[in-house]
Motif scaffolding. Structure first.
Motif, PDB file in Angstrom:
ATOM      1  N   GLU A 110      18.206  76.897 -20.350  1.00  0.00           N
ATOM      2  CA  GLU A 110      17.714  76.079 -20.018  1.00  0.00           C
ATOM      3  C   GLU A 110      16.464  75.504 -20.227  1.00  0.00           C
ATOM      4  O   GLU A 110      16.053  73.717 -20.139  1.00  0.00           O
ATOM      5  CB  GLU A 110      18.976  74.963 -18.746  1.00  0.00           C
ATOM      6  CG  GLU A 110      20.127  74.616 -19.044  1.00  0.00           C
ATOM      7  CD  GLU A 110      20.383  73.168 -19.779  1.00  0.00           C
ATOM      8  OE1 GLU A 110      20.538  71.952 -19.601  1.00  0.00           O
ATOM      9  OE2 GLU A 110      21.041  73.278 -21.089  1.00  0.00           O
ATOM     10  N   GLY A 111      15.784  76.168 -19.386  1.00  0.00           N
ATOM     11  CA  GLY A 111      14.825  75.938 -20.064  1.00  0.00           C
ATOM     12  C   GLY A 111      14.200  75.684 -18.379  1.00  0.00           C
ATOM     13  O   GLY A 111      14.426  75.400 -17.521  1.00  0.00           O
ATOM     14  N   ILE A 112      13.322  76.176 -17.969  1.00  0.00           N
ATOM     15  CA  ILE A 112      12.146  75.774 -16.909  1.00  0.00           C
ATOM     16  C   ILE A 112      12.339  74.293 -16.679  1.00  0.00           C
ATOM     17  O   ILE A 112      12.507  73.607 -15.326  1.00  0.00           O
ATOM     18  CB  ILE A 112      10.896  75.757 -16.992  1.00  0.00           C
ATOM     19  CG1 ILE A 112      10.768  76.112 -15.260  1.00  0.00           C
ATOM     20  CG2 ILE A 112       9.626  75.487 -17.810  1.00  0.00           C
ATOM     21  CD1 ILE A 112      11.231  76.737 -14.455  1.00  0.00           C
ATOM     22  N   ILE A 123      11.250  81.253  -4.379  1.00  0.00           N
ATOM     23  CA  ILE A 123      12.065  80.481  -5.077  1.00  0.00           C
ATOM     24  C   ILE A 123      10.879  79.303  -6.561  1.00  0.00           C
ATOM     25  O   ILE A 123      10.427  79.694  -6.808  1.00  0.00           O
ATOM     26  CB  ILE A 123      12.641  79.257  -5.518  1.00  0.00           C
ATOM     27  CG1 ILE A 123      13.586  79.842  -4.660  1.00  0.00           C
ATOM     28  CG2 ILE A 123      13.114  78.561  -5.553  1.00  0.00           C
ATOM     29  CD1 ILE A 123      15.088  79.872  -3.948  1.00  0.00           C
ATOM     30  N   ARG A 124       9.697  78.272  -4.579  1.00  0.00           N
ATOM     31  CA  ARG A 124       8.517  77.657  -5.072  1.00  0.00           C
ATOM     32  C   ARG A 124       7.940  78.248  -6.164  1.00  0.00           C
ATOM     33  O   ARG A 124       7.392  78.053  -7.685  1.00  0.00           O
ATOM     34  CB  ARG A 124       8.200  76.771  -4.161  1.00  0.00           C
ATOM     35  CG  ARG A 124       8.003  75.509  -4.808  1.00  0.00           C
ATOM     36  CD  ARG A 124       7.016  74.251  -3.975  1.00  0.00           C
ATOM     37  NE  ARG A 124       8.400  73.987  -2.473  1.00  0.00           N
ATOM     38  CZ  ARG A 124       8.876  73.128  -3.004  1.00  0.00           C
ATOM     39  NH1 ARG A 124       9.175  72.345  -3.878  1.00  0.00           N
ATOM     40  NH2 ARG A 124      10.087  73.270  -1.805  1.00  0.00           N
ATOM     41  N   GLY A 125       7.618  79.558  -5.733  1.00  0.00           N
ATOM     42  CA  GLY A 125       6.345  80.620  -6.108  1.00  0.00           C
ATOM     43  C   GLY A 125       6.972  80.917  -7.778  1.00  0.00           C
ATOM     44  O   GLY A 125       5.999  81.132  -8.543  1.00  0.00           O
ATOM     45  N   THR A 185       4.345  74.545 -13.185  1.00  0.00           N
ATOM     46  CA  THR A 185       4.016  73.969 -11.400  1.00  0.00           C
ATOM     47  C   THR A 185       4.176  72.363 -11.099  1.00  0.00           C
ATOM     48  O   THR A 185       4.750  71.994 -10.150  1.00  0.00           O
ATOM     49  CB  THR A 185       2.296  73.884 -11.031  1.00  0.00           C
ATOM     50  OG1 THR A 185       1.720  73.183 -12.632  1.00  0.00           O
ATOM     51  CG2 THR A 185       0.908  75.645 -11.276  1.00  0.00           C
ATOM     52  N   ASP A 186       4.071  71.820 -12.467  1.00  0.00           N
ATOM     53  CA  ASP A 186       5.087  70.427 -12.383  1.00  0.00           C
ATOM     54  C   ASP A 186       6.487  70.899 -11.518  1.00  0.00           C
ATOM     55  O   ASP A 186       6.479  69.946 -10.367  1.00  0.00           O
ATOM     56  CB  ASP A 186       4.458  69.590 -13.232  1.00  0.00           C
ATOM     57  CG  ASP A 186       3.247  69.141 -13.407  1.00  0.00           C
ATOM     58  OD1 ASP A 186       2.101  69.196 -12.658  1.00  0.00           O
ATOM     59  OD2 ASP A 186       2.937  68.602 -14.762  1.00  0.00           O
ATOM     60  N   LYS A 199       8.011  69.287  -7.794  1.00  0.00           N
ATOM     61  CA  LYS A 199       8.469  67.960  -7.458  1.00  0.00           C
ATOM     62  C   LYS A 199      10.163  68.606  -6.941  1.00  0.00           C
ATOM     63  O   LYS A 199      11.158  67.554  -6.446  1.00  0.00           O
ATOM     64  CB  LYS A 199       8.442  67.184  -8.881  1.00  0.00           C
ATOM     65  CG  LYS A 199       9.774  67.872 -10.291  1.00  0.00           C
ATOM     66  CD  LYS A 199       9.332  66.625 -11.147  1.00  0.00           C
ATOM     67  CE  LYS A 199      10.375  66.466 -12.232  1.00  0.00           C
ATOM     68  NZ  LYS A 199      10.148  66.360 -13.669  1.00  0.00           N
ATOM     69  N   VAL A 200      10.091  70.092  -7.931  1.00  0.00           N
ATOM     70  CA  VAL A 200      11.808  69.925  -7.210  1.00  0.00           C
ATOM     71  C   VAL A 200      12.055  70.403  -6.113  1.00  0.00           C
ATOM     72  O   VAL A 200      11.378  71.018  -5.310  1.00  0.00           O
ATOM     73  CB  VAL A 200      12.161  71.476  -7.990  1.00  0.00           C
ATOM     74  CG1 VAL A 200      11.773  72.331  -7.785  1.00  0.00           C
ATOM     75  CG2 VAL A 200      13.856  71.578  -8.108  1.00  0.00           C
ATOM     76  N   ARG A 201      13.150  70.268  -5.338  1.00  0.00           N
ATOM     77  CA  ARG A 201      13.523  69.703  -4.259  1.00  0.00           C
ATOM     78  C   ARG A 201      14.398  70.638  -3.801  1.00  0.00           C
ATOM     79  O   ARG A 201      15.149  71.656  -5.002  1.00  0.00           O
ATOM     80  CB  ARG A 201      14.413  68.633  -3.464  1.00  0.00           C
ATOM     81  CG  ARG A 201      13.842  67.289  -3.512  1.00  0.00           C
ATOM     82  CD  ARG A 201      14.666  66.170  -2.547  1.00  0.00           C
ATOM     83  NE  ARG A 201      15.800  65.909  -4.034  1.00  0.00           N
ATOM     84  CZ  ARG A 201      16.210  64.421  -3.607  1.00  0.00           C
ATOM     85  NH1 ARG A 201      16.118  63.645  -3.278  1.00  0.00           N
ATOM     86  NH2 ARG A 201      17.440  64.148  -4.650  1.00  0.00           N
ATOM     87  N   ILE A 202      14.295  71.930  -2.663  1.00  0.00           N
ATOM     88  CA  ILE A 202      14.898  73.104  -2.523  1.00  0.00           C
ATOM     89  C   ILE A 202      15.429  72.672  -1.193  1.00  0.00           C
ATOM     90  O   ILE A 202      14.699  72.797   0.357  1.00  0.00           O
ATOM     91  CB  ILE A 202      13.993  74.235  -2.827  1.00  0.00           C
ATOM     92  CG1 ILE A 202      13.263  74.530  -3.397  1.00  0.00           C
ATOM     93  CG2 ILE A 202      15.051  75.614  -1.793  1.00  0.00           C
ATOM     94  CD1 ILE A 202      12.382  75.349  -3.914  1.00  0.00           C
TER      95      ILE A 202
END
Ligand code: PGA
Length: 251
Positions: A154-156, A190-192, A199-200, A204-207
């Protein structure tokens, strides 16, 4: 700033009477939850009833699973468009119980994720390692593999429009919670990892954390920098416990 999301995964529990009482109980205390978005994911058959009860409440509605096909000869399955049709915003995909009990692969999970998005749903993508994998020291590889299956398909950019739930399998329904530091370590990984691609999206993604989150440990977990809410099983079946976890996210 990421708004915390506290989502209840009711799993295969409830009856018409009990889901009604549960929603009424949550609604009665909802004004004490000032910051977090609250969501519930009932069993499929109770979704229409819950949707009716939730009207105008501000509580979001989700489902626990979905098929990867739009329609057709798939006896027993539920299509993504059916979920939007009855008012769902979210759908859990890749829960460890789907992966382990029903043998669902990373690739199948990724296809469900794609189908859900296509229908306008927000997937809550579950990732997490088993106890054996943690003890072997391969937690990061497992979580990376599970994420990559979705990113490859699906892409980043799609990750920026979903929710991720880190759920160590050994902590689900066991009463054994990851410590805030253990959870934060994987959330930061995960965020890294996402940040190396965009980086955006990573910002913004909620983990969410999932795995025996309860009123006693929620505040410490939610205080961690990269933990943006919870996916709650057992404790989401008790209105006061669920509300307590929601309140733990109050700013
Ligand atoms: P638990 O379940 O809170 O009962 O551990 C969490 C989940 O499976 O989403």
């Amino acid at each position: 700033m990421r708004q915390p999301l506290v989502a209840g995964n009711w799993k295969m529990n409830g009856s018409l009477d009990s889901v009604t009482a549960l929603i009424e109980g949550i609604q009665a205390g909802l004004d004490t939850v000032s910051t977090a978005e609250m969501a519930v994911c009932p069993p499929f058959v109770y979704i229409p009833r819950v949707a009716g009860l939730l009207e105008g409440s501000g509580i979001s509605l989700g489902a626990q699973d979905v098929n990867d096909q739009e329609s057709g000869a798939h006896t027993g399955e539920v299509a993504p468009g059916m979920l939007t049709d009855i008012g769902c915003r979210y759908v859990i995909v890749g829960h460890s119980e789907r992966r382990s009990i029903y043998g669902e692969s990373d690739e199948f999970t990724a296809r469900k994720f794609a189908a859900a998005r296509k229908a306008g749903l927000v997937p809550i993508l579950c990732v997490g390692e088993t106890l054996e994998e943690r003890e072997e020291g391969v937690t990061e590889q497992v979580v990376a593999r599970q994420l990559d299956a979705v990113i490859d398909l699906e892409g980043i950019g799609a990750i920026g429009e979903c929710v991720i739930a880190y759920e160590p399998v050994w902590a689900i329904g066991t009463g054994k919670t990851a410590t805030p530091d253990q959870a934060q370590e994987v959330h930061a990984f995960i965020r890294g990892k996402l940040a190396t691609l965009d980086t955006d999206v990573a910002d913004k993604v909620r983990i969410l954390y999932g795995g025996s989150m309860n009123p006693g440990n929620a505040a410490d977990l939610l205080a961690m920098a990269d933990i943006d809410g919870g996916l709650i099983g057992g404790a989401s079946l008790k209105p006061e416990d669920f509300l307590d976890i929601g309140r733990a996210g109050n700013a």
